[in-house]
Motif scaffolding. Structure first.
Motif, short mmCIF file in Angstrom:
data_model
loop_
_atom_site.label_atom_id
_atom_site.label_comp_id
_atom_site.label_asym_id
_atom_site.label_seq_id
_atom_site.Cartn_x
_atom_site.Cartn_y
_atom_site.Cartn_z
N UNK A 168 -21.12 -25.93 13.36
CA UNK A 168 -20.15 -24.86 13.58
C UNK A 168 -18.80 -25.21 12.96
N UNK A 169 -17.87 -24.26 13.00
CA UNK A 169 -16.60 -24.40 12.32
C UNK A 169 -15.73 -25.51 12.91
N UNK A 170 -16.07 -25.97 14.09
CA UNK A 170 -15.31 -27.05 14.74
C UNK A 170 -15.13 -28.25 13.81
N UNK A 171 -16.20 -28.57 13.06
CA UNK A 171 -16.17 -29.77 12.23
C UNK A 171 -15.32 -29.61 10.98
N UNK A 172 -14.99 -28.38 10.63
CA UNK A 172 -14.24 -28.15 9.41
C UNK A 172 -12.73 -28.02 9.63
N UNK A 173 -12.32 -27.54 10.81
CA UNK A 173 -10.92 -27.18 10.98
C UNK A 173 -10.13 -28.03 11.92
N UNK A 287 -19.89 -35.30 6.32
CA UNK A 287 -19.50 -34.68 5.05
C UNK A 287 -18.43 -33.61 5.27
N UNK A 288 -18.50 -32.92 6.40
CA UNK A 288 -17.58 -31.81 6.66
C UNK A 288 -16.17 -32.26 6.97
N UNK A 341 -15.50 -32.96 -2.65
CA UNK A 341 -16.85 -32.51 -2.95
C UNK A 341 -17.72 -32.50 -1.71
N UNK A 342 -17.56 -33.52 -0.87
CA UNK A 342 -18.32 -33.58 0.38
C UNK A 342 -18.05 -32.35 1.23
#
Length: 373
Positions: A168-173, A287-288, A341-342
């Motif tokens: 989910x978006x948690x890992x990106x933001x 990666x995120x 890139x990751x």
């Protein structure tokens, strides 16, 4: 026509994936080819789940509420043991001959070969023998890597589909200033290595520790942090003692998401040395959000997606010698261009994107049963 979705209450990544699928399906219910989503669960969880989701709940006591037009989805493997998943499988495929979708997160046969070595484990022989029949009998097997799909194809499975895992978006933001610092401090003056995931044979952590033992002899200013629990933990600690690196290998136990992100943003490298793996969430999470290079073995199913998506990320053939090279290179390479890139690759695997592929599977399975309606 309804979707009957088995709601997993177990711990572990497969159950977590199953819960995330349901959560995202509910967000996209207007696009589903079903009148309703109904949940199947063990009787003892029925009230809790009904209150949590406000959906109709089915247990083994009222299986007759499943109609002949419904599609049943079990997002975790129904092993051949007396349990709710297997009961649902028997009722749907053997007794009622209805449409059934199951997910195969990892090769049970290989896991049994590597993980069960005592007399008690003989109970799992039945599962080992009948897994090919079970997979061949359902209307669609969802697997999460091309590698795993090849395995089940050898079992004779003809109706399979490869859907990647997602996060989910948690890992990106996540913002660094909002992170929760873990109990263990990270020494920024040394070279820090990180792994998170299950501590089990197939994850290859013993190979990483053996390589680290060689590396640390010539590079004493280095630490490795291992987050997670599992059946190999004692063996791994014993290995650290034999290699005289006890003080340099820090076993963190299970840590929460915020702590994982903290480590991934502060360490110098993250390494995932699996002997075999399907599409592990841990690698995708790293990666995120990592601010460091992430290295993973080519035995991880995610590697095929990296190649097919046209990315050049840090992968390696798994052995001690290659891991020594990874550690040497990562410790002296200050170029962090790969981090962008990751994150770009990981952005392709959010639940909002992947759930559309699940909806396609539902449409395909429904089309196959239309002539008999």
């Amino acid at each position: 026509m309804n979707l009957i979705y088995y709601y997993p209450m177990e711990n572990g990544a497969p159950a977590e994936v199953g819960r995330n699928i349901l959560k995202t399906l509910l967000d996209h219910r207007d696009t589903l080819p079903f009148d309703e989503i109904k949940l199947f669960c063990k009787e003892k969880y029925a009230s809790e789940i009904k209150n949590r989701f406000n959906l109709d709940v089915i247990t083994y006591k009222n299986l007759n509420k499943i109609s002949r037009h419904d599609v049943v989805h079990i997002p975790v493997l129904p092993t051949i043991l007396p349990n709710a998943k297997f009961l649902l499988y028997l009722y749907i495929k053997i007794i009622k001959k209805r449409k059934l979708i199951i997910q195969y997160h990892g090769d049970v046969r290989k896991e049994l070969q590597s993980s069960y070595k005592d007399i008690i484990s003989l109970i799992h022989i039945v599962t080992y023998i009948f897994i090919p029949y079970l997979l061949k009998s359902v209307d669609r097997v969802i697997t999460h890597s091309y590698y795993m799909n090849e395995i089940i194809t050898e079992y004779g499975v003809k109706k399979s589909v490869i859907l990647p895992n997602a996060i989910d978006d948690y890992w990106y933001g996540k913002k660094e200033e909002n992170e929760t610092k873990p109990k263990k401090e990270i020494d920024p003056t040394v070279f820090n290595i990180f792994y998170h995931g299950r501590l089990s044979w197939e994850k290859g952590i013993d190979i990483l520790i053996e390589s680290f033992g060689h590396y640390a002899k010539n590079n004493p200013n280095t630490n490795i942090y291992l987050a997670g629990e599992g059946p190999q933990k004692k063996q791994l600690k014993d290995l650290c003692s034999r290699l005289d690196i006890d003080k340099k290998v820090i076993f963190l136990g299970n840590i929460n998401k915020e702590e994982i992100i903290f480590f991934l943003k502060k360490v110098d490298v993250a390494i995932y040395p699996s002997r075999f793996d399907n599409f592990p969430l841990a690698v995708l999470e790293a990666l995120a959000c990592a601010n460091c290079p992430v290295y993973f073995s080519k035995n991880i199913g995610i590697y095929d997606f990296v190649i097919r998506d046209g990315f050049k990320l840090n992968s390696f053939e798994l052995n001690v010698e290659n891991l020594n090279k990874v550690l040497d290179y990562a410790s002296c390479n200050t170029n962090r261009n790969v981090v962008n890139q990751q994150k770009k690759f990981a952005k392709n695997y959010t639940w909002d994107q992947v759930i559309l592929k699940y909806i396609e599977v539902y449409h395909d399975v429904i089309k196959e049963q239309l002539p008999s309606l």
